[in-house]
Write a protein that holds these residues in place. Structure first.
Motif, PDB file in Angstrom:
ATOM      1  N   THR A  14     -69.708  87.874  -2.412  1.00  0.00           N
ATOM      2  CA  THR A  14     -70.519  88.047  -3.621  1.00  0.00           C
ATOM      3  C   THR A  14     -71.880  88.638  -3.271  1.00  0.00           C
ATOM      4  O   THR A  14     -72.476  88.307  -2.242  1.00  0.00           O
ATOM      5  CB  THR A  14     -70.727  86.715  -4.366  1.00  0.00           C
ATOM      6  N   VAL A  15     -72.354  89.518  -4.152  1.00  0.00           N
ATOM      7  CA  VAL A  15     -73.641  90.185  -3.967  1.00  0.00           C
ATOM      8  C   VAL A  15     -74.413  90.076  -5.274  1.00  0.00           C
ATOM      9  O   VAL A  15     -73.943  90.521  -6.328  1.00  0.00           O
ATOM     10  CB  VAL A  15     -73.461  91.664  -3.590  1.00  0.00           C
ATOM     11  N   GLN A  16     -75.600  89.489  -5.190  1.00  0.00           N
ATOM     12  CA  GLN A  16     -76.435  89.334  -6.378  1.00  0.00           C
ATOM     13  C   GLN A  16     -77.391  90.517  -6.504  1.00  0.00           C
ATOM     14  O   GLN A  16     -77.959  90.990  -5.515  1.00  0.00           O
ATOM     15  CB  GLN A  16     -77.235  88.036  -6.297  1.00  0.00           C
ATOM     16  N   THR A  17     -77.561  90.981  -7.743  1.00  0.00           N
ATOM     17  CA  THR A  17     -78.498  92.055  -8.051  1.00  0.00           C
ATOM     18  C   THR A  17     -79.156  91.735  -9.392  1.00  0.00           C
ATOM     19  O   THR A  17     -78.743  90.809 -10.092  1.00  0.00           O
ATOM     20  CB  THR A  17     -77.788  93.421  -8.174  1.00  0.00           C
ATOM     21  N   ARG A  18     -80.139  92.551  -9.761  1.00  0.00           N
ATOM     22  CA  ARG A  18     -80.778  92.345 -11.069  1.00  0.00           C
ATOM     23  C   ARG A  18     -79.844  92.733 -12.212  1.00  0.00           C
ATOM     24  O   ARG A  18     -80.112  92.417 -13.369  1.00  0.00           O
ATOM     25  CB  ARG A  18     -82.081  93.129 -11.152  1.00  0.00           C
ATOM     26  N   LYS A  19     -78.755  93.422 -11.900  1.00  0.00           N
ATOM     27  CA  LYS A  19     -77.766  93.786 -12.914  1.00  0.00           C
ATOM     28  C   LYS A  19     -76.594  92.822 -12.944  1.00  0.00           C
ATOM     29  O   LYS A  19     -75.562  93.110 -13.543  1.00  0.00           O
ATOM     30  CB  LYS A  19     -77.268  95.212 -12.675  1.00  0.00           C
ATOM     31  N   GLY A  20     -76.746  91.691 -12.262  1.00  0.00           N
ATOM     32  CA  GLY A  20     -75.688  90.697 -12.250  1.00  0.00           C
ATOM     33  C   GLY A  20     -75.114  90.495 -10.865  1.00  0.00           C
ATOM     34  O   GLY A  20     -75.575  91.091  -9.883  1.00  0.00           O
ATOM     35  N   THR A  21     -74.118  89.639 -10.761  1.00  0.00           N
ATOM     36  CA  THR A  21     -73.488  89.314  -9.485  1.00  0.00           C
ATOM     37  C   THR A  21     -72.126  89.998  -9.401  1.00  0.00           C
ATOM     38  O   THR A  21     -71.325  89.947 -10.338  1.00  0.00           O
ATOM     39  CB  THR A  21     -73.306  87.799  -9.342  1.00  0.00           C
ATOM     40  N   PHE A  22     -71.883  90.627  -8.255  1.00  0.00           N
ATOM     41  CA  PHE A  22     -70.622  91.306  -7.997  1.00  0.00           C
ATOM     42  C   PHE A  22     -69.820  90.491  -6.983  1.00  0.00           C
ATOM     43  O   PHE A  22     -70.386  89.964  -6.016  1.00  0.00           O
ATOM     44  CB  PHE A  22     -70.853  92.706  -7.429  1.00  0.00           C
ATOM     45  N   GLU A  23     -68.512  90.434  -7.186  1.00  0.00           N
ATOM     46  CA  GLU A  23     -67.614  89.850  -6.185  1.00  0.00           C
ATOM     47  C   GLU A  23     -66.657  90.941  -5.727  1.00  0.00           C
ATOM     48  O   GLU A  23     -65.996  91.580  -6.549  1.00  0.00           O
ATOM     49  CB  GLU A  23     -66.825  88.679  -6.754  1.00  0.00           C
ATOM     50  N   ALA A  24     -66.586  91.147  -4.408  1.00  0.00           N
ATOM     51  CA  ALA A  24     -65.782  92.245  -3.873  1.00  0.00           C
ATOM     52  C   ALA A  24     -64.834  91.752  -2.792  1.00  0.00           C
ATOM     53  O   ALA A  24     -65.165  90.830  -2.031  1.00  0.00           O
ATOM     54  CB  ALA A  24     -66.690  93.334  -3.300  1.00  0.00           C
ATOM     55  N   GLY A  25     -63.682  92.393  -2.713  1.00  0.00           N
ATOM     56  CA  GLY A  25     -62.766  92.092  -1.622  1.00  0.00           C
ATOM     57  C   GLY A  25     -63.365  92.508  -0.286  1.00  0.00           C
ATOM     58  O   GLY A  25     -63.209  91.826   0.723  1.00  0.00           O
ATOM     59  N   THR A  26     -64.069  93.638  -0.299  1.00  0.00           N
ATOM     60  CA  THR A  26     -64.751  94.134   0.904  1.00  0.00           C
ATOM     61  C   THR A  26     -66.156  94.586   0.528  1.00  0.00           C
ATOM     62  O   THR A  26     -66.339  95.325  -0.441  1.00  0.00           O
ATOM     63  CB  THR A  26     -63.991  95.330   1.519  1.00  0.00           C
ATOM     64  N   VAL A  27     -67.134  94.145   1.312  1.00  0.00           N
ATOM     65  CA  VAL A  27     -68.518  94.592   1.153  1.00  0.00           C
ATOM     66  C   VAL A  27     -68.896  95.361   2.414  1.00  0.00           C
ATOM     67  O   VAL A  27     -68.644  94.901   3.531  1.00  0.00           O
ATOM     68  CB  VAL A  27     -69.484  93.408   0.959  1.00  0.00           C
TER      69      VAL A  27
END
Length: 400
Positions: free
Chosen positions: A184-197
């Protein structure tokens, strides 16, 4: 929670080519690129010389050598396929001193071992290729594949590819927190969950790795490269001309460069700096970086780590135009101080890491996987040249 298959932190040339390659392999996947700046060319991608390097400098078998050699071909093939500008000018490497003749022999052997077309030529042959070259030692190396492209044009073309393939690029969107285990990656546009970062954040790759909880023996050590522009618009050079470098130092020395507009530059300097975006004065210097990098530089200077004290003494000579011209005169004739002006546009920061275990600057690409995150920690030159091959390498490694 916004879910995607691949999330790339960093929208420079490495991040863009990674997104392109991912979508070429997995065309129906959801791919997101985060970039903290308003464009993809604010830093290294838009500020590099645009030289497509050959791979002669790097030790046989190193990742830099492998990816530079294959990357140069892929870059030039891409430029041709998309009808982008390039100058297939080739490069001359000229010995600036008698002591550099041994280094010239080493580079010749490295180039041949890495599969690069490289020729030892006479001074007269060098003059026929480039009339402005200094042939004081009556020999040079010639590398035909070395070329120049427009880096901003290439980056924009790849950006269009990425968008057309279905990726979403969020500009002005830095990562603020990362959970490597959950992806998971948090940003000001919300939190993203990715299989690969994939961390391709360039000058901030170590900070992104720190956010993700990665601990390594590496620390960040930036160097600033400044260029001087020839003021005469009619001044031109047929080939790139570089000195045979001092192989005890990590940089190539002052050389020629030119762009699509025909402007000729000389540089770069290799000045240690105390900020990641320290392009002018104290701009881009934070208290944290200023204190830590200053302390680090003092220690390296006292120990002459990687010849840093030697390099600093050489850099001091480049503070005046006469010093720049003296360095240039060893490889190029006819350039005087009154011909040059400092370029305020062509200045960049080299993303470089230091290894506390070996007590040396790291002179190869460094890629560290951790949980769901792949960290590209040392995308140093020739990362632009290698970018298409680098993307393939990262994804091949992931698949294995």
């Amino acid at each position: 929670m916004k879910r995607c298959d691949c999330l790339i932190i960093g929208g420079g040339i490495i991040g863009l080519t990674l997104a392109r390659e991912w979508l070429r392999r997995y065309p129906k996947s959801r791919t997101v690129v985060l970039e903290k700046e308003v464009t993809s060319v604010a830093h290294g991608t838009g500020r590099n010389s645009g030289v497509v390097h050959s791979g002669i400098y790097y030790a046989e078998g190193s990742l830099r050598a492998q990816l530079c050699v294959s990357g140069a071909r892929k870059m030039l093939d891409y430029v041709d396929a998309h009808e982008l500008w390039s100058d297939r000018c080739g490069k001359l490497l000229v010995p600036p001193s008698e002591s550099s003749l041994d280094s010239m022999e080493i580079l010749l052997k490295r180039g041949l071992a890495n599969g690069v077309e490289i020729h030892r030529i006479t001074g007269q042959e060098a003059l026929e290729l480039e009339p402005r070259v200094n042939t004081q030692f009556d020999q040079a190396l010639y590398v035909p594949i070395t070329s120049v492209v427009n880096p901003k044009q290439v980056a924009e073309s790849v950006r269009r590819d990425v968008v057309n393939l279905g990726a979403t690029i969020h500009y002005q969107t830095p990562a603020t927190a990362i959970d490597a285990r959950r992806g998971t990656v948090q940003t000001r546009k919300g939190t993203f969950e990715a299989g690969t970062v994939i961390n391709a954040a360039g000058l901030f790759a170590d900070r992104v790795a720190e956010q993700a909880g990665l601990t390594t023996q590496y620390s960040f050590q930036p160097f600033k490269g400044k260029y001087w522009k020839h003021k005469d618009p009619d001044f031109s050079m047929q080939r790139l001309v570089y000195p045979v470098p001092d192989l005890n130092l990590p940089f190539l020395g002052v050389h020629s460069a030119h762009n699509q507009q025909g402007e000729v530059y000389f540089g770069p300097s290799s000045t240690p700096v105390i900020g990641r975006e320290n392009y002018q004065g104290l701009d881009g210097v934070t208290l944290r970086d200023g204190l830590s990098l200053t302390a680090s530089l003092i220690g390296k200077f006292l120990k002459n780590t990687n010849g840093l004290r030697t390099l600093s003494m050489r850099e001091m000579k480049l503070m005046r135009l006469q010093g720049v011209c003296r360095e240039l005169s060893k490889i190029i004739t006819g350039v005087e101080a009154q011909n040059l002006e400092r370029s305020l546009v062509k200045v960049g920061i080299r993303s470089q890491i230091f290894d506390a275990k070996t007590q040396h600057l790291v002179n190869d690409f460094v890629v560290v996987p951790d949980e769901r995150v792949i960290h590209i920690l040392n995308a140093i030159s020739p990362a632009f040249t290698a970018s298409f091959a680098f993307a393939e390498y990262i994804l091949d490694t992931l698949e294995q």
